[in-house]
Scaffold this motif. Sequence first.
Motif, PDB file in Angstrom:
ATOM      1  N   GLY A  99      -1.055  -0.126  14.578  1.00 38.90           N
ATOM      2  CA  GLY A  99      -0.056   0.813  14.081  1.00 38.90           C
ATOM      3  C   GLY A  99       0.998   0.129  13.234  1.00 38.90           C
ATOM      4  O   GLY A  99       1.487   0.693  12.249  1.00 38.90           O
ATOM      5  N   PHE A 100       1.345  -1.093  13.600  1.00 43.57           N
ATOM      6  CA  PHE A 100       2.317  -1.859  12.832  1.00 43.57           C
ATOM      7  C   PHE A 100       1.804  -2.098  11.418  1.00 43.57           C
ATOM      8  O   PHE A 100       2.510  -1.871  10.435  1.00 43.57           O
ATOM      9  N   TYR A 101       0.558  -2.548  11.309  1.00 45.15           N
ATOM     10  CA  TYR A 101      -0.010  -2.845   9.993  1.00 45.15           C
ATOM     11  C   TYR A 101      -0.269  -1.580   9.175  1.00 45.15           C
ATOM     12  O   TYR A 101      -0.167  -1.596   7.954  1.00 45.15           O
ATOM     13  N   GLU A 102      -0.575  -0.488   9.851  1.00 45.39           N
ATOM     14  CA  GLU A 102      -0.726   0.784   9.139  1.00 45.39           C
ATOM     15  C   GLU A 102       0.620   1.227   8.562  1.00 45.39           C
ATOM     16  O   GLU A 102       0.694   1.681   7.422  1.00 45.39           O
ATOM     17  N   ALA A 103       1.675   1.094   9.343  1.00 45.03           N
ATOM     18  CA  ALA A 103       3.012   1.477   8.869  1.00 45.03           C
ATOM     19  C   ALA A 103       3.464   0.554   7.737  1.00 45.03           C
ATOM     20  O   ALA A 103       4.049   1.007   6.750  1.00 45.03           O
ATOM     21  N   PHE A 104       3.187  -0.749   7.865  1.00 46.17           N
ATOM     22  CA  PHE A 104       3.520  -1.689   6.797  1.00 46.17           C
ATOM     23  C   PHE A 104       2.788  -1.297   5.517  1.00 46.17           C
ATOM     24  O   PHE A 104       3.375  -1.229   4.440  1.00 46.17           O
ATOM     25  N   GLY A 105       1.505  -1.018   5.636  1.00 49.15           N
ATOM     26  CA  GLY A 105       0.703  -0.637   4.474  1.00 49.15           C
ATOM     27  C   GLY A 105       1.200   0.634   3.818  1.00 49.15           C
ATOM     28  O   GLY A 105       1.224   0.755   2.587  1.00 49.15           O
ATOM     29  N   GLU A 106       1.636   1.580   4.617  1.00 51.79           N
ATOM     30  CA  GLU A 106       2.179   2.833   4.086  1.00 51.79           C
ATOM     31  C   GLU A 106       3.462   2.564   3.305  1.00 51.79           C
ATOM     32  O   GLU A 106       3.696   3.142   2.247  1.00 51.79           O
ATOM     33  N   ARG A 107       4.278   1.678   3.805  1.00 51.70           N
ATOM     34  CA  ARG A 107       5.524   1.325   3.105  1.00 51.70           C
ATOM     35  C   ARG A 107       5.225   0.608   1.785  1.00 51.70           C
ATOM     36  O   ARG A 107       5.903   0.854   0.785  1.00 51.70           O
ATOM     37  N   SER A 136      -8.097  -5.971  -1.633  1.00 51.28           N
ATOM     38  CA  SER A 136      -7.162  -6.439  -0.599  1.00 51.28           C
ATOM     39  C   SER A 136      -5.955  -5.521  -0.509  1.00 51.28           C
ATOM     40  O   SER A 136      -5.505  -5.183   0.584  1.00 51.28           O
ATOM     41  N   ILE A 137      -5.423  -5.107  -1.657  1.00 52.89           N
ATOM     42  CA  ILE A 137      -4.275  -4.198  -1.650  1.00 52.89           C
ATOM     43  C   ILE A 137      -4.659  -2.884  -0.972  1.00 52.89           C
ATOM     44  O   ILE A 137      -3.913  -2.358  -0.144  1.00 52.89           O
ATOM     45  N   SER A 138      -5.828  -2.365  -1.299  1.00 55.92           N
ATOM     46  CA  SER A 138      -6.296  -1.135  -0.668  1.00 55.92           C
ATOM     47  C   SER A 138      -6.383  -1.311   0.847  1.00 55.92           C
ATOM     48  O   SER A 138      -5.930  -0.448   1.610  1.00 55.92           O
ATOM     49  N   ASN A 139      -6.963  -2.422   1.280  1.00 57.49           N
ATOM     50  CA  ASN A 139      -7.092  -2.677   2.723  1.00 57.49           C
ATOM     51  C   ASN A 139      -5.738  -2.856   3.397  1.00 57.49           C
ATOM     52  O   ASN A 139      -5.531  -2.391   4.523  1.00 57.49           O
ATOM     53  N   ILE A 140      -4.793  -3.513   2.724  1.00 61.66           N
ATOM     54  CA  ILE A 140      -3.454  -3.681   3.279  1.00 61.66           C
ATOM     55  C   ILE A 140      -2.781  -2.316   3.427  1.00 61.66           C
ATOM     56  O   ILE A 140      -2.191  -2.012   4.466  1.00 61.66           O
ATOM     57  N   GLU A 141      -2.883  -1.499   2.399  1.00 61.40           N
ATOM     58  CA  GLU A 141      -2.250  -0.177   2.447  1.00 61.40           C
ATOM     59  C   GLU A 141      -2.843   0.712   3.531  1.00 61.40           C
ATOM     60  O   GLU A 141      -2.172   1.611   4.034  1.00 61.40           O
ATOM     61  N   LYS A 142      -4.077   0.476   3.902  1.00 56.40           N
ATOM     62  CA  LYS A 142      -4.714   1.255   4.966  1.00 56.40           C
ATOM     63  C   LYS A 142      -4.554   0.615   6.340  1.00 56.40           C
ATOM     64  O   LYS A 142      -5.036   1.144   7.334  1.00 56.40           O
ATOM     65  N   GLY A 143      -3.896  -0.546   6.378  1.00 58.38           N
ATOM     66  CA  GLY A 143      -3.679  -1.226   7.646  1.00 58.38           C
ATOM     67  C   GLY A 143      -4.871  -2.002   8.153  1.00 58.38           C
ATOM     68  O   GLY A 143      -4.888  -2.441   9.299  1.00 58.38           O
ATOM     69  N   ARG A 144      -5.866  -2.208   7.302  1.00 55.65           N
ATOM     70  CA  ARG A 144      -7.082  -2.900   7.722  1.00 55.65           C
ATOM     71  C   ARG A 144      -7.034  -4.398   7.458  1.00 55.65           C
ATOM     72  O   ARG A 144      -7.891  -5.130   7.941  1.00 55.65           O
ATOM     73  N   GLN A 145      -6.063  -4.857   6.687  1.00 51.15           N
ATOM     74  CA  GLN A 145      -5.945  -6.274   6.379  1.00 51.15           C
ATOM     75  C   GLN A 145      -4.540  -6.732   6.708  1.00 51.15           C
ATOM     76  O   GLN A 145      -3.558  -6.112   6.293  1.00 51.15           O
ATOM     77  N   ARG A 146      -4.458  -7.802   7.448  1.00 47.30           N
ATOM     78  CA  ARG A 146      -3.154  -8.350   7.816  1.00 47.30           C
ATOM     79  C   ARG A 146      -2.645  -9.247   6.702  1.00 47.30           C
ATOM     80  O   ARG A 146      -3.419  -9.801   5.937  1.00 47.30           O
ATOM     81  N   GLU A 180       6.677 -11.965  -1.360  1.00 50.48           N
ATOM     82  CA  GLU A 180       5.994 -11.670  -2.621  1.00 50.48           C
ATOM     83  C   GLU A 180       5.985 -10.163  -2.874  1.00 50.48           C
ATOM     84  O   GLU A 180       6.323  -9.704  -3.961  1.00 50.48           O
ATOM     85  N   PHE A 181       5.598  -9.410  -1.865  1.00 47.20           N
ATOM     86  CA  PHE A 181       5.566  -7.950  -1.997  1.00 47.20           C
ATOM     87  C   PHE A 181       6.963  -7.408  -2.293  1.00 47.20           C
ATOM     88  O   PHE A 181       7.138  -6.568  -3.169  1.00 47.20           O
ATOM     89  N   GLY A 182       7.963  -7.877  -1.565  1.00 49.17           N
ATOM     90  CA  GLY A 182       9.325  -7.407  -1.784  1.00 49.17           C
ATOM     91  C   GLY A 182       9.795  -7.670  -3.200  1.00 49.17           C
ATOM     92  O   GLY A 182      10.373  -6.792  -3.852  1.00 49.17           O
ATOM     93  N   SER A 183       9.522  -8.858  -3.699  1.00 45.52           N
ATOM     94  CA  SER A 183       9.950  -9.218  -5.051  1.00 45.52           C
ATOM     95  C   SER A 183       9.275  -8.345  -6.098  1.00 45.52           C
ATOM     96  O   SER A 183       9.929  -7.772  -6.970  1.00 45.52           O
ATOM     97  N   VAL A 184       7.975  -8.228  -6.013  1.00 39.57           N
ATOM     98  CA  VAL A 184       7.219  -7.452  -7.001  1.00 39.57           C
ATOM     99  C   VAL A 184       7.563  -5.963  -6.917  1.00 39.57           C
ATOM    100  O   VAL A 184       7.681  -5.288  -7.937  1.00 39.57           O
TER     101      VAL A 184
END
Length: 102
Positions: free
Chosen positions: A3-11, A36-46, A54-58
Amino acid sequence: MDGFYEAFGERVRKARTALGMNQQELGSAVGLNRTSISNIEKGRQRVALHMLFEFGSVLQVEPESLLPAPDGRSDVLDELPEDARGWAQNVLANAQKEERRG
C-alpha cells in the motif's frame, strides 16, 4: 508495505501529469525506462531512497511530498478536481520556494 508503494506511485503519477509530462519523459529525466515508471506508478516496483530526490527535482515538488502520510491520511490535493491539481501544486511549490528564500 504494498500500500505504501501504491500510494507513492499515485503521488508520482499525479505530480507527473500535473506537469504535462509523459512516462517516457519522466523516465529519461530520472534515468529509468518508461516501463519502470509505469511499474512505479502502479506500486509494482520499489524505488531506491536516493531516487526520491531525483523524482522530487524533476517533478518540481519537495521529495517528502511524494511519500504517503504514515497514518494513511489522504493528500488534501486528492480532494481537488483533477484539472485544478496542477495549478494547486504549482502554487504550493512557489510558496515553498519563497519560504526558503525567507
